[in-house]
Motif scaffolding. Structure first.
Motif, PDB file in Angstrom:
ATOM      1  N   GLU A 245      67.696 -29.082 -10.401  1.00 44.20           N
ATOM      2  CA  GLU A 245      67.206 -29.944  -9.075  1.00 44.20           C
ATOM      3  C   GLU A 245      68.414 -30.579  -8.726  1.00 44.20           C
ATOM      4  OE1 GLU A 245      62.556 -30.792 -10.862  1.00 44.20           O
ATOM      5  OE2 GLU A 245      64.830 -31.666 -12.047  1.00 44.20           O
ATOM      6  N   THR A 246      69.653 -31.056  -9.428  1.00 49.69           N
ATOM      7  CA  THR A 246      70.126 -31.461  -8.950  1.00 49.69           C
ATOM      8  C   THR A 246      70.784 -30.752  -8.249  1.00 49.69           C
ATOM      9  OG1 THR A 246      70.520 -32.837 -11.221  1.00 49.69           O
ATOM     10  CG2 THR A 246      72.273 -32.800  -9.354  1.00 49.69           C
ATOM     11  N   VAL A 247      71.074 -29.880  -8.085  1.00 51.32           N
ATOM     12  CA  VAL A 247      72.049 -29.280  -7.009  1.00 51.32           C
ATOM     13  C   VAL A 247      70.893 -28.962  -6.092  1.00 51.32           C
ATOM     14  CG1 VAL A 247      72.653 -26.547  -7.280  1.00 51.32           C
ATOM     15  CG2 VAL A 247      73.128 -27.744  -8.962  1.00 51.32           C
ATOM     16  N   LEU A 248      69.517 -28.818  -5.470  1.00 47.56           N
ATOM     17  CA  LEU A 248      69.349 -28.422  -4.715  1.00 47.56           C
ATOM     18  C   LEU A 248      69.358 -30.116  -3.421  1.00 47.56           C
ATOM     19  CD1 LEU A 248      67.415 -27.056  -2.708  1.00 47.56           C
ATOM     20  CD2 LEU A 248      65.324 -28.365  -4.193  1.00 47.56           C
ATOM     21  N   THR A 249      69.522 -31.055  -4.350  1.00 49.70           N
ATOM     22  CA  THR A 249      69.580 -32.780  -4.308  1.00 49.70           C
ATOM     23  C   THR A 249      71.031 -32.636  -3.601  1.00 49.70           C
ATOM     24  OG1 THR A 249      68.324 -33.299  -5.582  1.00 49.70           O
ATOM     25  CG2 THR A 249      69.505 -35.105  -4.349  1.00 49.70           C
ATOM     26  N   MET A 250      72.214 -32.098  -4.210  1.00 48.80           N
ATOM     27  CA  MET A 250      73.473 -32.110  -3.202  1.00 48.80           C
ATOM     28  C   MET A 250      74.019 -31.735  -2.599  1.00 48.80           C
ATOM     29  SD  MET A 250      75.099 -31.802  -7.444  1.00 48.80           S
ATOM     30  CE  MET A 250      76.768 -31.290  -6.038  1.00 48.80           C
ATOM     31  N   ASP A 277      63.310 -21.549   0.103  1.00 47.58           N
ATOM     32  CA  ASP A 277      62.536 -20.694  -0.599  1.00 47.58           C
ATOM     33  C   ASP A 277      63.277 -21.489  -1.987  1.00 47.58           C
ATOM     34  OD1 ASP A 277      61.692 -19.596   0.883  1.00 47.58           O
ATOM     35  OD2 ASP A 277      63.749 -17.945   1.288  1.00 47.58           O
ATOM     36  N   ARG A 278      64.385 -22.121  -2.555  1.00 54.33           N
ATOM     37  CA  ARG A 278      65.540 -22.570  -3.476  1.00 54.33           C
ATOM     38  C   ARG A 278      64.303 -23.695  -4.074  1.00 54.33           C
ATOM     39  NH1 ARG A 278      66.975 -18.390  -1.749  1.00 54.33           N
ATOM     40  NH2 ARG A 278      65.934 -18.227  -3.353  1.00 54.33           N
ATOM     41  N   TYR A 279      63.484 -24.322  -3.351  1.00 51.81           N
ATOM     42  CA  TYR A 279      63.108 -25.163  -3.876  1.00 51.81           C
ATOM     43  C   TYR A 279      61.599 -24.735  -4.291  1.00 51.81           C
ATOM     44  CZ  TYR A 279      59.043 -29.649  -3.178  1.00 51.81           C
ATOM     45  OH  TYR A 279      58.698 -29.720  -3.778  1.00 51.81           O
ATOM     46  N   ILE A 280      61.018 -23.271  -3.621  1.00 53.65           N
ATOM     47  CA  ILE A 280      59.975 -22.922  -4.743  1.00 53.65           C
ATOM     48  C   ILE A 280      60.070 -22.303  -5.816  1.00 53.65           C
ATOM     49  CG2 ILE A 280      58.728 -20.880  -3.947  1.00 53.65           C
ATOM     50  CD1 ILE A 280      58.702 -20.908  -1.186  1.00 53.65           C
ATOM     51  N   ASP A 281      61.125 -22.042  -6.180  1.00 54.41           N
ATOM     52  CA  ASP A 281      62.243 -21.756  -7.202  1.00 54.41           C
ATOM     53  C   ASP A 281      62.033 -22.961  -8.049  1.00 54.41           C
ATOM     54  OD1 ASP A 281      63.087 -18.547  -6.442  1.00 54.41           O
ATOM     55  OD2 ASP A 281      64.621 -19.225  -5.751  1.00 54.41           O
ATOM     56  N   LEU A 282      61.870 -23.619  -7.636  1.00 52.30           N
ATOM     57  CA  LEU A 282      62.944 -24.917  -8.393  1.00 52.30           C
ATOM     58  C   LEU A 282      61.169 -25.728  -9.097  1.00 52.30           C
ATOM     59  CD1 LEU A 282      65.557 -27.458  -7.165  1.00 52.30           C
ATOM     60  CD2 LEU A 282      64.882 -25.839  -8.995  1.00 52.30           C
ATOM     61  N   ARG A 283      59.973 -25.167  -8.145  1.00 50.31           N
ATOM     62  CA  ARG A 283      58.536 -25.586  -8.770  1.00 50.31           C
ATOM     63  C   ARG A 283      57.793 -24.443  -9.496  1.00 50.31           C
ATOM     64  NH1 ARG A 283      60.874 -29.532  -7.227  1.00 50.31           N
ATOM     65  NH2 ARG A 283      60.411 -28.934  -9.407  1.00 50.31           N
ATOM     66  N   ALA A 284      58.142 -23.271  -9.056  1.00 46.27           N
ATOM     67  CA  ALA A 284      57.361 -22.421 -10.658  1.00 46.27           C
ATOM     68  C   ALA A 284      58.073 -22.920 -11.589  1.00 46.27           C
ATOM     69  CB  ALA A 284      58.148 -20.753  -9.610  1.00 46.27           C
ATOM     70  N   MET A 285      59.973 -22.820 -11.137  1.00 42.69           N
ATOM     71  CA  MET A 285      60.536 -23.012 -12.519  1.00 42.69           C
ATOM     72  C   MET A 285      59.940 -24.043 -13.705  1.00 42.69           C
ATOM     73  SD  MET A 285      64.515 -22.187 -11.761  1.00 42.69           S
ATOM     74  CE  MET A 285      65.375 -23.265 -13.140  1.00 42.69           C
ATOM     75  N   GLU A 286      59.288 -25.305 -12.951  1.00 44.25           N
ATOM     76  CA  GLU A 286      59.156 -26.692 -13.821  1.00 44.25           C
ATOM     77  C   GLU A 286      57.416 -26.450 -13.833  1.00 44.25           C
ATOM     78  OE1 GLU A 286      58.234 -30.994 -12.574  1.00 44.25           O
ATOM     79  OE2 GLU A 286      58.655 -29.414 -10.644  1.00 44.25           O
TER      80      GLU A 286
END
Length: 377
Positions: A245-250, A277-286
């Protein structure tokens, strides 16, 4: 299912944010520029602040000085620690302490856990076996002569072992059982050899030769090692989520400022699609993380054992954190490799977490075995 966090869990997050607010990921030398370990010890001042804020005993019972919260609260705390790459064995100490509280002799728990809560004891666990590709409990043998236990074997890539006071070591008995030994770091017969993670942290290869322990130092209860392993795995997924999440914010902040052809690169369709796509990855991880942590609370039932939910969380975390940091590096261009910019540190930590979790294909195979053993419907 309800993923709404309780007031106590939210309060723990706020306390954690306050403690981690002045922690920076570049407090130690860059792992890219350091041939050995970036530091010889954990961040002791931060460890003390966590103890002062009553966060080290978050999941322990009040009689041990804790708050009595559950694994979900621990994962929330770990998520915050990963955002700043906190150099502390919060996961290992908490997971071992929770296992000791549940499975160890009451006298052992009473002697160790209050000291953990006060920040006086650091705990870690050997969970990777000899090579990282085999069950950890098969790497060490444990023999009982009626009064003492004797351990022999080797464990690799043990985090924080050089700083820990006690190392939890799983071992197998000649009868086919599994025990969990609590070995003091300076115990006779235990030798540590330095190893280094991709993040530059100091690991250890443990050599155990005729390590003799009293019965109170060995947990023989069924399920102790499995519980510890599940806590460590789910906690690692929480670390991967916070880091990602921090990396995507950066990445969002950088691409929003970086202009090309007179426009921020974030407005380009190719960039927007990749970050989406990476946001979707993070939501699935969450979602899969909270499902796994929720199953570890012990108050839930499901069509599959909790191991199935943990396998799904591992699949998404190991693949997802890799994709997030790789996309971040790509969208940052050469700036992402600048050692004065923290992204390369997050990439190194992400690779360590990915390796710790193991390949997604192995988790998919484990999930398939569970589905075969527990037909749905």
């Amino acid at each position: 299912m309800d993923f709404t966090f309780t007031e106590e869990q939210q309060a723990a997050v706020e306390a954690a944010k306050a403690v981690f607010s002045d922690v920076t990921p570049d407090a130690v030398p860059s792992p890219a520029l350091t041939p050995g370990a970036v530091a010889d010890d954990l961040d002791r001042p931060l460890w003390t602040r966590l103890a002062t804020a009553d966060l080290l005993g978050l999941t322990l019972a009040p009689e041990h000085g804790g708050a009595g919260l559950d694994p979900v609260a621990l994962c929330l705390l770990l998520r915050e620690s990963a955002r700043v790459l906190a150099r502390i064995p919060l996961l290992e100490t908490s997971a071992v302490a929770m296992t000791v509280e549940l499975y160890a002799h009451p006298d052992t728990a009473a002697g160790l856990l209050p000291r953990v809560t006060r920040g006086e004891l650091v705990l870690t666990a050997a969970s990777h076996g000899r090579t990282g590709h085999e069950p950890a409990d098969r790497a060490v043998t444990a023999h009982h002569d009626g009064t003492t236990w004797t351990l022999d074997g080797l464990q690799t890539a043990v985090p924080w072992a050089h700083s820990a006071d006690i190392i939890a070591v799983p071992a197998h008995t000649p009868e086919g059982g599994t025990v969990l030994a609590l070995v003091p770091r300076d115990h006779q017969g235990l030798d540590l050899t330095a190893q280094y993670s991709t993040s530059g942290e100091l690991l250890a290869e443990l050599h155990l030769e005729a390590v003799r322990l009293d019965e109170t130092d060995v947990i023989t209860a069924d399920g102790a090692w499995e519980r510890l392993r599940d806590l460590l795995t789910t906690g690692t997924c929480a670390l991967a989520l916070g880091l990602g999440e921090t990396v995507l914010t950066m990445t969002s902040q950088y691409t929003g400022k970086r202009e090309q052809f007179g426009h921020p690169v974030a407005t380009f369709q190719a960039v927007a699609v990749q970050t989406a796509d990476r946001y979707i990855d993070l939501r699935a991880m969450e979602a899969t993380l909270w499902q796994a942590a929720w199953r570890l609370t012990g108050d839930t039932d499901g069509a599959l054992p909790a191991a199935g939910d943990i396998a799904v969380a591992k699949i998404w975390a190991s693949e997802g954190v890799r994709r997030v940091v790789q996309t971040a590096q790509h969208l940052h261009g050469g700036f992402g490799a600048d050692t004065d910019y923290p992204l390369h540190r997050y990439h190194a930590w992400a690779k360590h977490l990915e390796l710790s979790l193991g390949p997604a294909a192995a988790h998919e195979e484990a999930l398939g075995d569970l589905l075969a053993a527990h037909p749905l419907g």
